[in-house]
Design a protein around this motif. Structure first.
Motif, mmCIF file in Angstrom:
data_model
loop_
_atom_site.group_PDB
_atom_site.id
_atom_site.type_symbol
_atom_site.label_atom_id
_atom_site.label_comp_id
_atom_site.label_asym_id
_atom_site.label_seq_id
_atom_site.Cartn_x
_atom_site.Cartn_y
_atom_site.Cartn_z
ATOM 1 N N ARG A 161 0.874 -1.185 0.000
ATOM 2 C CA ARG A 161 0.000 0.000 0.000
ATOM 3 C C ARG A 161 0.907 1.229 0.000
ATOM 4 O O ARG A 161 1.957 1.230 0.662
ATOM 5 N N HIS A 162 0.513 2.245 -0.755
ATOM 6 C CA HIS A 162 1.326 3.467 -0.813
ATOM 7 C C HIS A 162 1.605 4.011 0.590
ATOM 8 O O HIS A 162 0.867 3.743 1.549
ATOM 9 N N GLY A 163 2.661 4.827 0.710
ATOM 10 C CA GLY A 163 2.968 5.497 1.970
ATOM 11 C C GLY A 163 1.893 6.528 2.291
ATOM 12 O O GLY A 163 1.016 6.817 1.460
ATOM 13 N N TRP A 191 -3.718 13.420 2.178
ATOM 14 C CA TRP A 191 -5.108 13.319 2.674
ATOM 15 C C TRP A 191 -5.263 12.236 3.741
ATOM 16 O O TRP A 191 -6.152 12.338 4.564
ATOM 17 N N ASN A 192 -4.417 11.217 3.738
ATOM 18 C CA ASN A 192 -4.433 10.266 4.863
ATOM 19 C C ASN A 192 -4.121 11.051 6.140
ATOM 20 O O ASN A 192 -4.776 10.889 7.174
ATOM 21 N N ALA A 193 -3.115 11.934 6.042
ATOM 22 C CA ALA A 193 -2.682 12.693 7.230
ATOM 23 C C ALA A 193 -3.782 13.650 7.699
ATOM 24 O O ALA A 193 -3.920 13.899 8.889
ATOM 25 N N THR A 244 -10.351 9.750 0.362
ATOM 26 C CA THR A 244 -9.578 10.103 -0.832
ATOM 27 C C THR A 244 -10.125 9.451 -2.099
ATOM 28 O O THR A 244 -10.400 10.131 -3.080
ATOM 29 N N GLY A 245 -10.229 8.132 -2.108
ATOM 30 C CA GLY A 245 -10.736 7.425 -3.291
ATOM 31 C C GLY A 245 -9.917 7.723 -4.532
ATOM 32 O O GLY A 245 -8.712 7.539 -4.557
ATOM 33 N N TRP A 246 -10.595 8.224 -5.592
ATOM 34 C CA TRP A 246 -9.927 8.474 -6.868
ATOM 35 C C TRP A 246 -9.296 9.872 -6.939
ATOM 36 O O TRP A 246 -8.749 10.253 -7.982
ATOM 37 N N ARG A 296 -1.171 8.935 -8.357
ATOM 38 C CA ARG A 296 0.166 9.429 -8.011
ATOM 39 C C ARG A 296 0.753 8.789 -6.747
ATOM 40 O O ARG A 296 1.930 8.484 -6.676
ATOM 41 N N ARG A 297 -0.075 8.585 -5.722
ATOM 42 C CA ARG A 297 0.482 8.097 -4.458
ATOM 43 C C ARG A 297 1.013 6.668 -4.579
ATOM 44 O O ARG A 297 2.001 6.308 -3.933
ATOM 45 N N ALA A 298 0.381 5.865 -5.431
ATOM 46 C CA ALA A 298 0.865 4.490 -5.642
ATOM 47 C C ALA A 298 2.065 4.490 -6.591
ATOM 48 O O ALA A 298 3.049 3.763 -6.372
ATOM 49 N N ASN A 306 -6.826 1.062 -9.015
ATOM 50 C CA ASN A 306 -7.119 2.296 -8.263
ATOM 51 C C ASN A 306 -7.763 1.997 -6.925
ATOM 52 O O ASN A 306 -8.387 0.937 -6.732
ATOM 53 N N GLU A 307 -7.676 3.006 -6.042
ATOM 54 C CA GLU A 307 -8.425 2.924 -4.789
ATOM 55 C C GLU A 307 -9.916 2.820 -5.105
ATOM 56 O O GLU A 307 -10.369 3.172 -6.198
ATOM 57 N N ARG A 308 -10.669 2.317 -4.153
ATOM 58 C CA ARG A 308 -12.120 2.316 -4.270
ATOM 59 C C ARG A 308 -12.598 3.749 -4.495
ATOM 60 O O ARG A 308 -12.141 4.668 -3.796
ATOM 61 N N HIS A 309 -13.501 3.959 -5.450
ATOM 62 C CA HIS A 309 -14.105 5.279 -5.613
ATOM 63 C C HIS A 309 -15.006 5.522 -4.408
ATOM 64 O O HIS A 309 -15.917 4.733 -4.150
ATOM 65 N N TYR A 310 -14.723 6.596 -3.675
ATOM 66 C CA TYR A 310 -15.460 6.823 -2.418
ATOM 67 C C TYR A 310 -16.718 7.671 -2.612
ATOM 68 O O TYR A 310 -17.314 8.138 -1.630
ATOM 69 N N GLY A 311 -17.130 7.879 -3.889
ATOM 70 C CA GLY A 311 -18.393 8.563 -4.153
ATOM 71 C C GLY A 311 -18.423 9.964 -3.551
ATOM 72 O O GLY A 311 -17.415 10.688 -3.549
ATOM 73 N N ASN A 348 -14.070 14.909 5.599
ATOM 74 C CA ASN A 348 -13.274 14.498 6.764
ATOM 75 C C ASN A 348 -13.910 13.267 7.411
ATOM 76 O O ASN A 348 -15.125 13.220 7.601
ATOM 77 N N LYS A 349 -13.080 12.267 7.762
ATOM 78 C CA LYS A 349 -13.627 11.006 8.306
ATOM 79 C C LYS A 349 -14.242 11.222 9.684
ATOM 80 O O LYS A 349 -15.321 10.699 9.981
ATOM 81 N N LYS A 350 -13.603 12.022 10.520
ATOM 82 C CA LYS A 350 -14.155 12.231 11.873
ATOM 83 C C LYS A 350 -15.474 13.003 11.790
ATOM 84 O O LYS A 350 -16.450 12.646 12.461
ATOM 85 N N TRP A 368 -20.504 2.445 5.225
ATOM 86 C CA TRP A 368 -19.895 3.045 4.039
ATOM 87 C C TRP A 368 -18.422 2.656 3.925
ATOM 88 O O TRP A 368 -17.928 2.408 2.846
ATOM 89 N N ARG A 369 -17.756 2.601 5.052
ATOM 90 C CA ARG A 369 -16.297 2.429 5.009
ATOM 91 C C ARG A 369 -15.885 0.965 4.870
ATOM 92 O O ARG A 369 -14.924 0.648 4.171
ATOM 93 N N ARG A 370 -16.600 0.050 5.532
ATOM 94 C CA ARG A 370 -16.100 -1.323 5.583
ATOM 95 C C ARG A 370 -17.094 -2.415 5.184
ATOM 96 O O ARG A 370 -16.701 -3.580 5.105
ATOM 97 N N SER A 371 -18.391 -2.060 4.962
ATOM 98 C CA SER A 371 -19.291 -3.141 4.553
ATOM 99 C C SER A 371 -18.889 -3.608 3.155
ATOM 100 O O SER A 371 -18.294 -2.849 2.386
ATOM 101 N N HIS A 390 -3.556 0.389 -3.103
ATOM 102 C CA HIS A 390 -4.274 1.182 -2.092
ATOM 103 C C HIS A 390 -4.918 0.291 -1.030
ATOM 104 O O HIS A 390 -5.112 -0.915 -1.247
ATOM 105 N N GLY A 391 -5.335 0.961 0.060
ATOM 106 C CA GLY A 391 -5.961 0.232 1.164
ATOM 107 C C GLY A 391 -7.062 -0.701 0.686
ATOM 108 O O GLY A 391 -7.055 -1.910 0.984
ATOM 109 N N ASN A 392 -8.000 -0.161 -0.098
ATOM 110 C CA ASN A 392 -9.162 -0.990 -0.453
ATOM 111 C C ASN A 392 -8.955 -1.829 -1.710
ATOM 112 O O ASN A 392 -9.513 -2.933 -1.798
ATOM 113 N N SER A 393 -8.148 -1.356 -2.681
ATOM 114 C CA SER A 393 -7.919 -2.246 -3.836
ATOM 115 C C SER A 393 -7.083 -3.448 -3.395
ATOM 116 O O SER A 393 -7.267 -4.564 -3.903
#
Ligand code: DG2
Length: 249
Positions: free
Chosen positions: A10-12, A16-18, A23-25, A61-63, A88-93, A99-101, A115-118, A184-187
Motif C-alpha cells: 500500500r502506498h505510503g 489526505w491520509n494525514a 480520498t478514493g480516486w 500518483r500516491r501508488a 485504483n483505490e475504491r471510488h469513495y463517491g 473528513n472522516k471524523k 460506508w467504510r467497511r461493509s 491502495h488500502g481498499n484495492s
C-alpha cells in the motif's frame, strides 16, 4: 510447491491520509512521512532479498510514487512497469474530500462503518460537477461510461480488479516473475479477499497498513501457501493496521 511470489505494497501516507480525508480516486500526493515509508518499504525488500522483476500500479500518483521510491531504494528502479485504473483505490463517491471524523460525527458509527467497511453498501454517488469528481479527468476518457464509477463498494472493486489480476498479473506470476503490486488500502483488501477467500463479513476487519510489503507465495492453484501472507515487518504492520482501523475515532 510455489509457482510465484507476489508482494503487495500500500502506498505510503498521503497528504489526505494525514488530514483524515476520504480520498478514493482523488489524485493526492504522498507527504514526507509517506515518502519515507515508501523508501523503507524498498529497503525491506532489499534486506529480505525479495527483488521484484515487474511492478503493477494504479494510475494514481500516491501508488506510482511509492513504487518508484521503493524500487529506487531496492536498486530495482529499472524493472518493467504496468499501470491500470483497475488497481485504483475504491471510488469513495460523495464522501471524497470529506473528513472522516466529521462524517462519523454527522452520520453515526453504524452508517460510517457501513460506508467504510461493509462489503456491498456503496456511499452515495458523486455528482459530475462536484469539486472532487473525476468526470473530466483525461486518464479515464477512454473508459466506457458503464465502467466509470461514481461510487463503489468493496464488492465493486473486486469485480473490476479481478480481470486485471487474471489478464495481467497472473501471467507474470506463472512466468516465474516476482511481482510487486503497489496500490491502495481498499484495492489491496479486494485482492487479499480473493486470494485468502475471506468471507464478506470477515473482510470488514481487515486493514492494510501503509508502506509495509506483504509477501504471498502462491501455489499452483494461485492460492497462498500460507494464509494471510507475511508482512516483512510484522510488528510495525500490526500497529499500523490498528491505526487504520481507528481512523475517524
Ligand atoms: C483511503 C482508504 O485510501 O480509506 O480512500 O481514503 O489507501 O488510497 O489512502 P488510500 C481513502 P479507508 O477505506 O481506510 O477509510
Amino acid at each position: 510447491m510455489t509457482v510465484g511470489t507476489l508482494v503487495l505494497l500500500r502506498h505510503g501516507e498521503s497528504e489526505w491520509n494525514a488530514k483524515n480525508l476520504f480520498t478514493g480516486w482523488v489524485d493526492v500526493d504522498l507527504n514526507a512521512k509517506g515518502e519515507a515509508e515508501a523508501r523503507r518499504g524498498g529497503e525491506l525488500l532489499k534486506e529480505h532479498g525479495l527483488l521484484p522483476d515487474v511492478v503493477h500500479t494504479s494510475v494514481l500518483r500516491r501508488a506510482i510514487r511509492t513504487s518508484e521510491l521503493a524500487l529506487h531504494a531496492a536498486d530495482r528502479h529499472w524493472i518493467a512497469v504496468r499501470r491500470s485504473w483497475r488497481l485504483n483505490e475504491r471510488h469513495y463517491g460523495a464522501l471524497q474530500g470529506k473528513n472522516k471524523k466529521e462524517t462519523l460525527d454527522a452520520y453515526g458509527e453504524e452508517q460510517f462503518m457501513l460506508w467504510r467497511r461493509s462489503y456491498d453498501t456503496p456511499p452515495p454517488p458523486i455528482e459530475d460537477g462536484d469539486e472532487w469528481s473525476q468526470s473530466g479527468d483525461p486518464r479515464y476518457a477512454t473508459l466506457p461510461p458503464e465502467l466509470k464509477p461514481r461510487t463503489e463498494c468493496l464488492k465493486d472493486v473486486v469485480a473490476r480488479m479481478l480481470p486485471y489480476w487474471y489478464d495481467a498479473i497472473v501471467p507474470d506470476l506463472l512466468a516465474g516473475r516476482t511481482v510487486l503490486v503497489a496500490a491502495h488500502g481498499n484495492s489491496l483488501r479486494a485482492l487479499v479477499k480473493h486470494l485468502d477467500q475471506i468471507s464478506d463479513e470477515a473482510i470488514a476487519k481487515l486493514n492494510i497498513p501503509t508502506g509495509i510489503p506483504l509477501r504471498y507465495d502462491l501455489g499452483p492453484d494461485l492460492r497462498p501457501t500460507v494464509a494471510g501472507g507475511a508482512y516483512l515487518d510484522p510488528e510495525a504492520a500490526k500497529e499500523a493496521a490498528a491505526a487504520v482501523a481507528n481512523q475517524g475515532k
